[in-house]
Design an enzyme around this catalytic site. Structure first.
Site, PDB file in Angstrom:
ATOM      1  CG  HIS A 100      -0.379   0.269   2.521  1.00 34.81           C
ATOM      2  ND1 HIS A 100      -0.026  -0.735   3.392  1.00 34.81           N
ATOM      3  CD2 HIS A 100      -0.069   1.425   3.159  1.00 34.81           C
ATOM      4  CE1 HIS A 100       0.456  -0.216   4.502  1.00 34.81           C
ATOM      5  NE2 HIS A 100       0.452   1.104   4.388  1.00 34.81           N
ATOM      6  CG  ASP A 134       0.069  -4.123   2.689  1.00 32.92           C
ATOM      7  OD1 ASP A 134       0.208  -3.645   1.546  1.00 32.92           O
ATOM      8  OD2 ASP A 134      -0.104  -3.412   3.702  1.00 32.92           O
ATOM      9  CB  SER A 184       3.261   1.846   6.050  1.00 33.19           C
ATOM     10  OG  SER A 184       2.001   1.632   6.614  1.00 33.19           O
TER      11      SER A 184
END
Length: 488
Positions: free
Chosen positions: A129, A158, A235
């Site tokens: 993402h 992911d 992230s």
């Protein structure tokens, strides 16, 4: 006149006091809300570079054993980078743009996240993402900007792999998430907002967490949960043990506000190693399938299936068996309780999927399972998504005129949906597909009664067909439907 002036000043002063009091109450209410219980999952990437003053990476805990973290922090921060995702979207010019001779409308959007140097020759691991929908990717390391090549992505975990043109980089040492214990101290290292790495500390709160956030038809969710603060922009950063070894890739936070609220989640390093290795070698994850689907086994399911259990509810329930799949060939049936894969117990769906994710098509495994109070074992050979054991490479077909990407639906997915053929539509941009109203991940099976078995055939028909067009297919929830429109 003087009396009127004094009256105005007095009223203004009272209004100012009232406004200050109201603002103070509202501000207090906002601060209280930030610490309220949280129930929303947020991916911990940053959509803008303008929030640097809102989030910090400083731990406020005072009870940490300092000697356990100083060296681990020093070494791991050298291996964490800042990633910029740059995308450009265009919009139609108005008549005023033409009249004043202004440039065509384009909008540049920048989002950011973190990444971990995985190899000395420039391979970097981050979240899918973080890099999604990028027109250009940049990696910032030691104040130097590198153009990054996207090697591959895996929405099911992911994860994504980038490559920069550099040598002798400080690759982070890797540990084992299998050997990571609940209650063990860890540190979360990120590079949000290009702040030259931030470090927070906490413990492993749980393992094997499934939080239902990942994309793809066959997601693998077995997260490490930690209370080490993972804030927006972190992230793709590193979760590191006290020895400075990478044990996970930070991915998501559970929060109502979007800022950290005590729950962080990381992809275990043992899963990361397999995914990254496949993406580097093949550009595609060689995911192993056993020919079925499992679900968690508990008291409610046992009662519904009239299964008498006088002990703990160990294992996972085999809820679906694919025709001619590996499980069916090995003699497994729906309703069997799978207890182990090889010698490893699997007591939840997330544990089962994690254990399976370490394997590749062609691997031989042993399932220990229970049926009618009898414990049995079966050997089976894992397959790829097409039901074979060969190496697969993803074939994506892009059409600029249609404004989308297409790929054939693999056999394992076709069997679950109940179709013989079909082509999936995704990454929909500007073009015919969007004008028709086709949704993301819609599977086209027929156009005007013509079977669609390949992306090339689909594009060929839609680029040439005129008149009344009926597109039949299946949406992402498995419901059948159709689109009807006129092409001139």
């Amino acid at each position: 006149m003087m009396r009127k002036t004094i009256y105005v000043i007095a009223v203004s002063f009272i209004a100012g006091l009232g406004g200050s009091f109201t603002y103070d109450q509202l501000k207090t209410g906002q601060n209280q809300d930030l610490t309220s219980p949280s129930h929303a999952v947020h991916l911990a990437s940053n959509n803008s570079d303008s929030n640097a003053t809102r989030y910090g990476g400083i731990s406020t805990r005072t009870d940490l054993p300092e000697s356990d973290f100083v060296e681990a922090s020093r070494t791991s921060t050298e291996s964490v980078v800042y990633i910029k995702n740059i995308s450009e979207t265009s919009y139609s010019r108005s008549y005023l743009d033409w009249f004043f001779d202004r440039n065509p409308g384009t909008h540049t959007q920048i989002s950011s996240g973190s990444g971990v140097i995985f190899t000395a020759d420039g391979y970097i691991v981050t979240n899918n993402h973080v890099v999604q929908n990028a027109d250009r990717l940049e990696v910032v390391y030691h104040k130097r900007i590198y153009d990054a090549e996207l090697i591959g992505t895996d929405p099911s975990t992911d994860l994504a792999v980038l490559k920069i043109d550099a040598q002798n980089l400080p690759a982070i040492p890797t540990g084992s998430s299998k050997n990571l214990n609940v209650g063990e101290w860890v540190i979360a290292v990120g590079n949000p907002f290009n702040l030259t790495s931030t470090v927070t500390a906490g413990i492993v709160s749980a393992k094997g967490r499934e939080i239902n956030i990942l994309q793809g038809k066959f997601p693998i969710e077995s997260f490490i949960q930690t209370d080490a603060a993972i804030n927006p922009g972190n992230s793709g950063g590193a979760l590191v043990n006290r020895a400075g070894q990478l044990v996970g890739i930070n991915t998501a936070i559970l929060s109502r506000t979007g800022s950290y609220a005590g729950y962080g989640f990381a992809v275990p390093i043992d899963i990361v190693k397999k995914i990254v290795g496949d993406l580097i070698e093949y550009g595609e994850v060689q995911k192993a399938f056993f020919g079925g689907e499992v679900t968690d086994f508990d008291a409610a399911i046992a009662k519904r299936l009239d299964i008498a259990v006088n002990r703990e509810f160990n294992g996972v329930l085999l809820a679906y068996v694919q025709n001619d799949g590996a499980a069916a060939k090995a003699g497994l049936k729906e309703g069997d309780i799978i207890l182990k894969i090889n010698d490893t117990p699997v007591n939840s769906k997330s544990q089962f999927e994690e254990e399976l994710s370490y394997h590749s098509p062609g691997d031989k495994v042993t399932f220990t399972y229970k049926r009618d109070d009898n414990t049995k074992q079966s050997n089976l050979t894992l397959t790829n998504r097409e039901g074979t054991t060969s190496v697969l490479k993803r074939e994506v077909y892009t059409s600029e005129s249609l404004g989308a990407q297409f790929e054939a639906v693999p056999k394992v997915e076709r069997d679950i949906i109940g179709i013989d053929y079909g082509v999936k539509v995704f990454n929909i941009g500007s073009g015919l597909v969007r004008r028709i109203g086709i949704t993301e991940d819609f599977i086209i099976t027929d156009i005007n009664r013509n079977p669609i078995k390949s992306p090339q055939r689909l594009v060929e028909i839609l680029e040439k067909i005129r008149g009344r067009v009926i597109i039949e297919g299946v949406n992402s929830q498995g419901r059948r439907g159709y689109y009807s429109f006129e092409l001139r």
